[in-house]
Enzyme design. Structure first.
Site, PDB file in Angstrom:
ATOM      1  N   ASP A 282     -12.453   6.973   0.765  1.00 20.52           N
ATOM      2  CA  ASP A 282     -11.722   6.987   2.021  1.00 20.52           C
ATOM      3  C   ASP A 282     -12.148   8.247   2.785  1.00 20.52           C
ATOM      4  OD1 ASP A 282     -10.141   6.372   4.148  1.00 20.52           O
ATOM      5  OD2 ASP A 282      -8.344   5.967   2.985  1.00 20.52           O
TER       6      ASP A 282
HETATM    7  C1  NOJ Z   1      -8.661   6.347   6.650  1.00 21.18           C
HETATM    8  C2  NOJ Z   1      -7.922   5.128   6.227  1.00 21.18           C
HETATM    9  O1  NOJ Z   1      -7.110   5.391   5.092  1.00 21.18           O
HETATM   10  C3  NOJ Z   1      -8.830   3.954   5.906  1.00 21.18           C
HETATM   11  O2  NOJ Z   1      -8.039   2.822   5.670  1.00 21.18           O
HETATM   12  C4  NOJ Z   1      -9.823   3.726   7.000  1.00 21.18           C
HETATM   13  O3  NOJ Z   1     -10.633   2.624   6.715  1.00 21.18           O
HETATM   14  C5  NOJ Z   1     -10.646   4.990   7.164  1.00 21.18           C
HETATM   15  N1  NOJ Z   1      -9.790   6.094   7.528  1.00 21.18           N
HETATM   16  C6  NOJ Z   1     -11.752   4.836   8.213  1.00 21.18           C
HETATM   17  O4  NOJ Z   1     -11.224   4.823   9.479  1.00 21.18           O
END
Ligand code: NOJ
Length: 741
Positions: A282
């Site tokens: 993430d």
């Molecule tokens: C953080 C989020 O937790 C995730 O779900 C997302 O895909 C990413 N950022 C990218 O934007």
């Protein structure tokens, strides 16, 4: 946990399904990797965010573009549109080995055409509609140069304080697994590489939905039994549906960050589940292992992430800065790096990017696909199916179109951005129909007036007098309240999930006029609204319904569409009851009489029951359940029984009922929930029509993880329940599972 036990548990959970690897692609990847330096390999693991976040003129962005040219970047997120993706891809092709970039994006519930937020869509319990919505999102995104979506989020979530409940399928594992499959199929289509599909990502692996106290990014502490039984199955379902990638998560699980979690990523995902795709971290989650207190510094975080099976690094700069050294010093084996690079390159070949790096970025297709009118029709269909009629006292709804006066009131009545909800892609989105516009265009002879009453957030009451005056002049009031779009989603945890500002006060003022008040509520999570629940004449829970939300709500209000949505998550009476799920345990002191709770598992200031239960949702017609039969009282482990009953539409409107099958294993070596959803069907009936509905019950459906994490069913008695909601069971039966011979 012992590895053997784990392997056994996983093997029994669901059949293993290795994705067939294509020998030709395999050879191509191997040949390419032979030419790659360690630095170039590391580059493939580096993912950066583009213009949408950084801003096109920042020096940071210029540095990113320079790195792309040097082959130091494997993937970009937040680059979209044919023009931009072509421009950036061209830079990657200037690198020594001309390896194309992967473009990823959070296409969560639509791209140009916005569909209801995932939790709302889940209230449709309609797998075809959900698959269709994901397919259209993929079609539009792929036409705009995107190869890969960071969806579906398959985290089970039972805490509405957590703003991200909006992004998932709700609280239930059975329903959540079915929806995970539908979404993966919808995004990916029949084959990766078709230019009307994108790669899916099952996220966030794992257990992110159980963040302590509903606070985003918080720790998770849970038994392996809960993990295996409640939180992992939707991931396994996504994998079996062919999900090309997984994303790990921000949280720790029992003390170990998911991003550095060997047990999750190596033992389970890439081990016993045999996942062949790649894992993306993430955003910054590799780096965050430092503040977690799990990695000493960024270099240590890089080592821990890749060794634990996290392949691509999203925006931590951990691998690009430190992995080459770690390989040189032996902290990371070349074999480990190669495996990660192989998985990513394999997908690039599978998508056809080496044949034509621009194959998703075709201007004429982008223009045609984004303008396809069938997408709006589908958005309307899904939005209608996701609306939940929570209450309809004295059949207030549907509204008549005859000459009457309708006062449409409220801070969200004419809102547009709020109908889309969070997680929409910035830029040129389809026009939105507000609820006021929808009502106006569907009202027939009825006269529609409008009063905003208060602005977004409803912080002031200055407009209340005008709103009350409008209500006084009207025959019926439609009050549109709720959360604004930016109160749900990532980093939007709330300790207070009542209606923001003075919205309940506004309701009370309108109700005091004596006019019937229909409440339409927008939100990305279950809210607490006890005065409205007690006193409103009707309530339609509309979630954030998307581009066609206004038309969908109007169709339901005027009865052109008979609502059929059912809650995919429990609505508590107060924050103090959270976490609250229908699938709770009995305890040794269950409440059998709400009037006598002394020394029972109860509260002294609230009943245990929710405000609205999982599976609840009304219709404009009535359904009668009768004539339950079970084909046999007992079944051997290899046998099945069929449960059947008659469902009749006894009302005056045609309508759809979502019938639900629950069961309870009465005595087991590990206590079982009082109810577990094990089946559902959507049945459409004309007035007066009756149909026999059947469910098949086999050993698999009766199985669970025992204390050794072995999946299986135990001989004994099972209670079977069929109903219209988890708290509205209409028919009960039983079956006995006989011991194996
Ligand atoms: C953080 C989020 O937790 C995730 O779900 C997302 O895909 C990413 N950022 C990218 O934007």
């Amino acid at each position: 946990m012992k590895k053997t036990t784990l392997a056994l548990a996983a093997a029994l959970l669901l059949p293993l399904m290795a994705h067939a690897q294509d020998a030709q692609i395999d050879r191509k990847v191997a040949a390419l990797m032979k030419q790659m330096t360690v630095a170039e390999k590391v580059g493939q693991l580096h993912q950066l965010s583009g213009r949408l976040f950084t801003g096109p003129t920042s020096s940071d962005y210029a540095a990113k573009l320079a790195d792309i040219r040097l082959g130091k970047v494997g993937s970009m997120l937040n680059i979209k549109g044919v023009a931009d993706t072509r421009e950036i891809q061209a830079l990657a092709l200037q690198s020594r080995l001309h390896i194309p970039l992967l473009f990823g994006q959070d296409v969560i519930h639509g791209y140009h055409t916005v569909f209801p937020v995932p939790l709302g869509e889940s209230a449709s319990w309609d797998m075809e509609a959900i698959e269709q919505s994901a397919h259209i999102a993929a079609r539009e995104a792929a036409a705009a140069g995107i190869h890969w979506t960071f969806a579906p989020m398959v985290d089970i979530a039972r805490d509405p304080r957590w703003g991200r409940v909006m992004e998932g399928a709700g609280e239930d594992t059975f329903l959540g697994s079915a929806i995970a499959r539908a979404r993966v199929h919808g995004f990916q289509g029949k084959q990766l590489g078709a230019t009307d599909s994108v790669m899916a990502t099952a996220k966030h692996f794992a257990a992110y939905g159980a963040a302590v106290a509903g606070r985003d990014y918080n720790a998770v502490d849970m038994s392996n039994q809960q993990l295996f039984e409640v939180y992992l199955p939707p991931f396994k379902a996504a994998l079996d549906a062919g999900a090309a990638t997984f994303m790990n998560s921000f949280n720790t699980l029992n003390g170990i960050p998911a991003t550095g979690n060997l047990f999750l990523q190596r033992d389970i995902l890439k081990g016993s589940w045999n996942f062949k795709g790649f894992v993306v971290s993430d955003w910054g989650s590799v780096r965050e292992m430092v503040p977690h207190g799990y990695a000493a510094d960024l270099a240590d975080a890089s080592v821990k992430a890749i060794n634990a099976g996290s392949d691509m690094d999203m925006e931590s700069y951990a691998h690009i800065k430190h992995l080459e050294d770690a390989v040189k010093s032996g902290k990371v084996k070349m074999k480990t790096l190669d495996d990660a690079v192989y998985r990513i390159l394999y997908k690039k070949f599978e998508l056809g990017l080496f044949d034509d790096p621009y194959r998703y970025s075709v201007a004429a297709r982008e223009k045609a696909v984004l303008a396809d009118p069938s997408h709006r029709a589908a958005a309307l269909d899904v939005a209608q199916k996701s609306l939940v009629l929570l209450k309809n006292a004295a059949k207030t709804l549907p509204l008549s179109r005859a000459a009457q006066k309708i006062a449409v009131i409220g801070p969200l009545a004419d809102a547009k951005r709020d109908l889309e909800g969070g997680w929409v892609v910035e830029g040129d989105r389809a026009p939105v129909v507000s609820i006021l516009e929808g009502i106006r265009s569907h009202a027939g002879k009825a006269e529609v007036s409008y009063a905003e009453a208060c602005g977004a957030g409803c912080t002031g009451t200055e407009g209340f007098d005008d709103a009350v005056a409008a209500a006084t002049r009207a025959d019926v009031v439609v009050l549109v309240v709720g959360e604004t779009w930016d109160l749900s989603g990532e980093a939007k945890s709330r300790t207070d999930i009542t209606l923001p500002g003075h919205q309940e006060q506004l309701f009370a003022a309108l109700k005091a006029t004596g006019k019937p008040v229909v409440v339409v509520m927008l939100a990305g999570r279950p809210l607490v609204f006890n005065t409205i629940a007690d006193q409103a004449d009707a309530i339609v829970y509309a979630w954030f319904p998307g581009s066609e939300g206004g038309n969908a709500v109007a169709n339901v209000l005027f009865g052109d569409y008979n609502p059929s949505g059912k809650l995919p998550i429990t609505f508590p009476r107060s924050v103090g009851q959270i976490p609250l799920s229908y699938a709770q345990y009995s305890t040794g002191r269950p409440v059998t009489d709400e009037k006598n709770v002394v020394y029972k598992s109860a509260y002294i200031d609230s009943v245990n029951t929710p405000r609205y239960a999982f599976g609840h949702g009304l219709s404009y017609t009535d359904f009668k359940y009768s004539g339950l039969t079970i084909s046999s009282k007992a079944m051997a482990p290899s046998q099945q029984v069929t449960l059947s009953f008659d469902l009749a539409n006894t009302g005056k409107a045609e309508g759809t009922e979502i019938v639900q099958l629950y069961l309870r294993d009465l005595v087991a070596s590990v206590v079982r929930p009082v109810k577990e959803l094990k089946g559902f069907q959507k049945v459409h009936l004309l007035p007066g029509e009756q149909r026999r509905v059947s469910f098949t019950i086999d050993r698999e459906l009766l199985s669970f993880f025992n204390s050794q994490l072995v999946w299986g069913a135990e001989a004994g008695d099972f209670k079977l329940m069929v109903g219209s909601a988890s708290d509205d069971i209409r028919l009960e039966g039983a079956v006995t599972l006989l011991p194996s011979k």
